[in-house]
Design an enzyme around this catalytic site. Structure first.
Site, PDB file in Angstrom:
ATOM      1  N   ARG A 149      22.301  39.753  24.833  1.00  0.00           N
ATOM      2  CA  ARG A 149      23.226  38.710  24.565  1.00  0.00           C
ATOM      3  C   ARG A 149      24.523  38.852  24.163  1.00  0.00           C
ATOM      4  NH1 ARG A 149      18.661  37.443  22.166  1.00  0.00           N
ATOM      5  NH2 ARG A 149      17.206  36.025  23.250  1.00  0.00           N
ATOM      6  N   GLU A 157      48.795  41.614  44.447  1.00  0.00           N
ATOM      7  CA  GLU A 157      48.536  40.767  43.238  1.00  0.00           C
ATOM      8  C   GLU A 157      49.532  40.849  42.355  1.00  0.00           C
ATOM      9  OE1 GLU A 157      46.148  38.131  41.952  1.00  0.00           O
ATOM     10  OE2 GLU A 157      44.547  39.522  42.694  1.00  0.00           O
ATOM     11  N   LYS A 213      50.356  38.498  31.808  1.00  0.00           N
ATOM     12  CA  LYS A 213      48.818  37.969  31.859  1.00  0.00           C
ATOM     13  C   LYS A 213      48.391  37.628  30.397  1.00  0.00           C
ATOM     14  CE  LYS A 213      44.497  37.895  33.726  1.00  0.00           C
ATOM     15  NZ  LYS A 213      43.639  38.129  34.836  1.00  0.00           N
ATOM     16  N   GLU A 222      40.936  28.584  30.900  1.00  0.00           N
ATOM     17  CA  GLU A 222      41.480  27.870  31.888  1.00  0.00           C
ATOM     18  C   GLU A 222      41.212  26.407  31.836  1.00  0.00           C
ATOM     19  OE1 GLU A 222      41.258  30.096  35.701  1.00  0.00           O
ATOM     20  OE2 GLU A 222      41.216  28.361  36.737  1.00  0.00           O
ATOM     21  N   ARG A 259      46.199  28.380  32.456  1.00  0.00           N
ATOM     22  CA  ARG A 259      45.671  29.741  33.052  1.00  0.00           C
ATOM     23  C   ARG A 259      45.596  29.613  34.628  1.00  0.00           C
ATOM     24  NH1 ARG A 259      41.126  34.120  30.778  1.00  0.00           N
ATOM     25  NH2 ARG A 259      41.319  35.507  32.548  1.00  0.00           N
ATOM     26  N   ASN A 272      46.261  31.669  39.251  1.00  0.00           N
ATOM     27  CA  ASN A 272      45.487  31.688  40.425  1.00  0.00           C
ATOM     28  C   ASN A 272      46.500  31.400  41.742  1.00  0.00           C
ATOM     29  OD1 ASN A 272      43.155  31.938  38.912  1.00  0.00           O
ATOM     30  ND2 ASN A 272      42.713  29.675  38.831  1.00  0.00           N
ATOM     31  N   HIS A 326      45.546  32.003  45.416  1.00  0.00           N
ATOM     32  CA  HIS A 326      44.291  32.333  45.470  1.00  0.00           C
ATOM     33  C   HIS A 326      43.116  31.115  46.036  1.00  0.00           C
ATOM     34  CE1 HIS A 326      45.301  35.338  42.841  1.00  0.00           C
ATOM     35  NE2 HIS A 326      44.309  36.069  42.481  1.00  0.00           N
ATOM     36  N   HIS A 376      40.639  33.089  48.670  1.00  0.00           N
ATOM     37  CA  HIS A 376      39.294  32.967  48.276  1.00  0.00           C
ATOM     38  C   HIS A 376      38.708  32.537  49.705  1.00  0.00           C
ATOM     39  CE1 HIS A 376      39.242  33.242  43.802  1.00  0.00           C
ATOM     40  NE2 HIS A 376      39.458  34.530  44.311  1.00  0.00           N
ATOM     41  N   HIS A 378      40.690  41.540  48.841  1.00  0.00           N
ATOM     42  CA  HIS A 378      41.061  40.604  47.666  1.00  0.00           C
ATOM     43  C   HIS A 378      42.673  40.434  47.657  1.00  0.00           C
ATOM     44  CE1 HIS A 378      41.136  37.444  44.567  1.00  0.00           C
ATOM     45  NE2 HIS A 378      41.867  38.519  43.688  1.00  0.00           N
TER      46      HIS A 378
HETATM   47  N1  LIG Z   1      38.379  39.422  36.496  1.00  0.00           N
HETATM   48  C1  LIG Z   1      39.598  38.933  36.777  1.00  0.00           C
HETATM   49  O1  LIG Z   1      40.352  38.334  36.202  1.00  0.00           O
HETATM   50  C2  LIG Z   1      40.088  39.323  38.216  1.00  0.00           C
HETATM   51  C3  LIG Z   1      41.350  39.189  38.723  1.00  0.00           C
HETATM   52  C4  LIG Z   1      41.847  39.878  39.945  1.00  0.00           C
HETATM   53  C5  LIG Z   1      40.661  40.120  40.857  1.00  0.00           C
HETATM   54  N2  LIG Z   1      39.400  40.403  40.494  1.00  0.00           N
HETATM   55  C6  LIG Z   1      38.353  40.728  41.176  1.00  0.00           C
HETATM   56  O2  LIG Z   1      38.588  42.116  41.445  1.00  0.00           O
HETATM   57  C7  LIG Z   1      38.258  42.636  42.579  1.00  0.00           C
HETATM   58  C8  LIG Z   1      38.825  43.552  43.479  1.00  0.00           C
HETATM   59  O3  LIG Z   1      39.272  44.753  42.617  1.00  0.00           O
HETATM   60  P1  LIG Z   1      40.023  46.041  43.358  1.00  0.00           P
HETATM   61  O4  LIG Z   1      41.293  45.481  44.149  1.00  0.00           O
HETATM   62  O5  LIG Z   1      40.393  46.734  42.012  1.00  0.00           O
HETATM   63  O6  LIG Z   1      38.793  46.418  44.381  1.00  0.00           O
HETATM   64  P2  LIG Z   1      37.704  47.293  43.946  1.00  0.00           P
HETATM   65  O7  LIG Z   1      37.177  47.381  42.776  1.00  0.00           O
HETATM   66  O8  LIG Z   1      36.625  47.411  45.188  1.00  0.00           O
HETATM   67  O9  LIG Z   1      38.397  49.065  44.442  1.00  0.00           O
HETATM   68  C9  LIG Z   1      38.758  49.345  45.613  1.00  0.00           C
HETATM   69  C10 LIG Z   1      38.041  50.616  46.176  1.00  0.00           C
HETATM   70  O10 LIG Z   1      38.933  51.656  45.601  1.00  0.00           O
HETATM   71  C11 LIG Z   1      38.060  52.609  44.851  1.00  0.00           C
HETATM   72  N3  LIG Z   1      39.009  53.324  43.671  1.00  0.00           N
HETATM   73  C12 LIG Z   1      39.049  52.688  42.765  1.00  0.00           C
HETATM   74  N4  LIG Z   1      39.878  53.424  41.796  1.00  0.00           N
HETATM   75  C13 LIG Z   1      40.279  54.395  42.682  1.00  0.00           C
HETATM   76  C14 LIG Z   1      40.981  55.713  42.268  1.00  0.00           C
HETATM   77  N5  LIG Z   1      41.756  55.582  40.857  1.00  0.00           N
HETATM   78  N6  LIG Z   1      41.112  56.756  43.110  1.00  0.00           N
HETATM   79  C15 LIG Z   1      40.510  56.422  44.405  1.00  0.00           C
HETATM   80  N7  LIG Z   1      39.763  55.411  44.596  1.00  0.00           N
HETATM   81  C16 LIG Z   1      39.637  54.161  43.903  1.00  0.00           C
HETATM   82  C17 LIG Z   1      36.981  51.942  44.629  1.00  0.00           C
HETATM   83  O11 LIG Z   1      35.753  52.726  44.487  1.00  0.00           O
HETATM   84  C18 LIG Z   1      36.871  50.909  45.857  1.00  0.00           C
HETATM   85  O12 LIG Z   1      36.295  51.825  46.755  1.00  0.00           O
HETATM   86  C19 LIG Z   1      37.610  41.332  43.387  1.00  0.00           C
HETATM   87  O13 LIG Z   1      36.363  41.277  43.216  1.00  0.00           O
HETATM   88  C20 LIG Z   1      38.359  40.255  42.464  1.00  0.00           C
HETATM   89  O14 LIG Z   1      37.707  39.149  42.673  1.00  0.00           O
HETATM   90  C21 LIG Z   1      39.049  39.845  39.125  1.00  0.00           C
END
Ligand SMILES: NC(=O)c1ccc[n+]([C@@H]2O[C@H](COP(=O)([O-])OP(=O)(O)OC[C@H]3O[C@@H](n4cnc5c(N)ncnc54)[C@H](O)[C@@H]3O)[C@@H](O)[C@H]2O)c1
Length: 266
Positions: free
Chosen positions: A110, A174, A202, A212, A216, A220, A223, A227, A239
């Site tokens: 939890r 982003e 942020k 949100e 907040r 987006n 976005h 999406h 993304h």
């Molecule tokens: N929670 C939130 O507020 C929020 C906000 C924006 C995006 N997101 C989410 O984030 C995700 C996208 O995240 P992302 O763009 O970081 O992609 P990701 O987490 O898929 O990372 C991209 C790739 O880079 C590799 N990688 C990571 N760090 C590395 C490093 N230092 N050196 C070499 N390779 C590395 C990973 O293994 C992966 O293959 C989406 O699912 C999106 O929905 C969430």
């Protein structure tokens, strides 16, 4: 090192930005933690030392592994290892890892504490901050999740040197959104300052509207189309790439509605 805070009353937490931030992990672990479950992906070349007993749990790469199956796998492995309510999770990765491990931490026993060690540009300026966690369903992105604020976030800009160019580009997608949210000419800042400027914006938005109900939603920006593109292309576009396209689309729409001029669109 730039030290920032997401101010949320008794759930406020520090965000450290700069080269070597990952080495401050022990310092930011919640007091009394005996064990840390480190969640990461096989290709992430980032080692962390939580300074307490720990085990590494790897999850798959890509949006298809940000799913309920991975949540079950992680929770079962943690239970088999004996992770307790007094322990914590350390998510080491980009948004896929921090969203997934963050949600698993939110529901395991939890809710147990999680610290994010963000390793992508996109993660550092966005995904790791603000407590949105969750996973995808076949029916759509991020449909199951929870607000679960981390205990701390480490944005180590040193580890970004191994990011593949396309992931760097995603981060810039982003990051560009913060120009519109008061960030100004972010590209004129050096990297640590640039990441910190986004984190500050942020943190400010999240602290004024954590769940949100209004403001907040400005995070987006771009976005809605992003999406749709991600889902319709079956995640062929990443993304951040989809967000970059979404930003341009939103600007063009705003221009046609007479809300911004051509200079702003450019
Ligand atoms: N929670 C939130 O507020 C929020 C906000 C924006 C995006 N997101 C989410 O984030 C995700 C996208 O995240 P992302 O763009 O970081 O992609 P990701 O987490 O898929 O990372 C991209 C790739 O880079 C590799 N990688 C990571 N760090 C590395 C490093 N230092 N050196 C070499 N390779 C590395 C990973 O293994 C992966 O293959 C989406 O699912 C999106 O929905 C969430």
């Amino acid at each position: 090192m730039i030290e920032l805070e997401v101010p949320l009353g008794d759930r406020s937490y520090p965000v450290l930005v700069g080269a070597g931030a990952r080495h401050r992990l022990l310092e930011v672990l919640p007091i009394g933690v005996r064990r840390a479950a480190v969640v990461t992906q096989a290709s992430i070349p980032v080692d962390v030392d939580p300074g307490v007993e720990h085990q590494v749990f790897t999850m798959g790469e890509g949006e298809e592994h940000k799913d309920l199956g991975t949540i079950e796998d992680l929770c079962r492995q943690w239970a088999a290892w004996g992770l307790t309510r007094g322990d914590c999770v350390v998510a080491v990765g980009g948004g896929v890892v921090t969203d997934t491990a963050g949600f698993a931490a939110a529901v395991y026993h939890r809710g147990i504490p999680v610290v994010h060690v963000s390793t992508t540009l996109l993660g550092q300026v966005d995904a790791a901050i603000g407590g949105k966690t969750g996973v995808n369903l076949p029916e759509g992105k991020n449909l199951v999740g929870a607000y679960w604020q981390p205990s701390a976030v480490l944005c180590d800009t040193e580890v970004l040197s191994t990011l593949p160019p396309e992931e760097w580009r995603c981060g810039l997608g982003e990051l560009a959104k913060y120009h519109w949210l008061g960030g100004g000419q972010l590209y004129e800042l050096e990297l640590d300052e640039r990441v910190a400027a986004c984190v500050r914006i942020k943190a400010d938005v999240v602290s004024s509207d954590e769940r949100e109900s209004g403001r907040r939603a400005i995070l987006n920006y771009g976005h809605t189309l992003a999406h749709a593109i991600e889902t319709a292309s079956d995640h062929a576009l990443r993304h951040g790439e989809a967000v970059a396209i979404g930003l341009i689309y939103a600007a063009e729409v705003a221009h046609r509605l007479g809300r911004i001029d051509a200079g702003a669109v450019a």
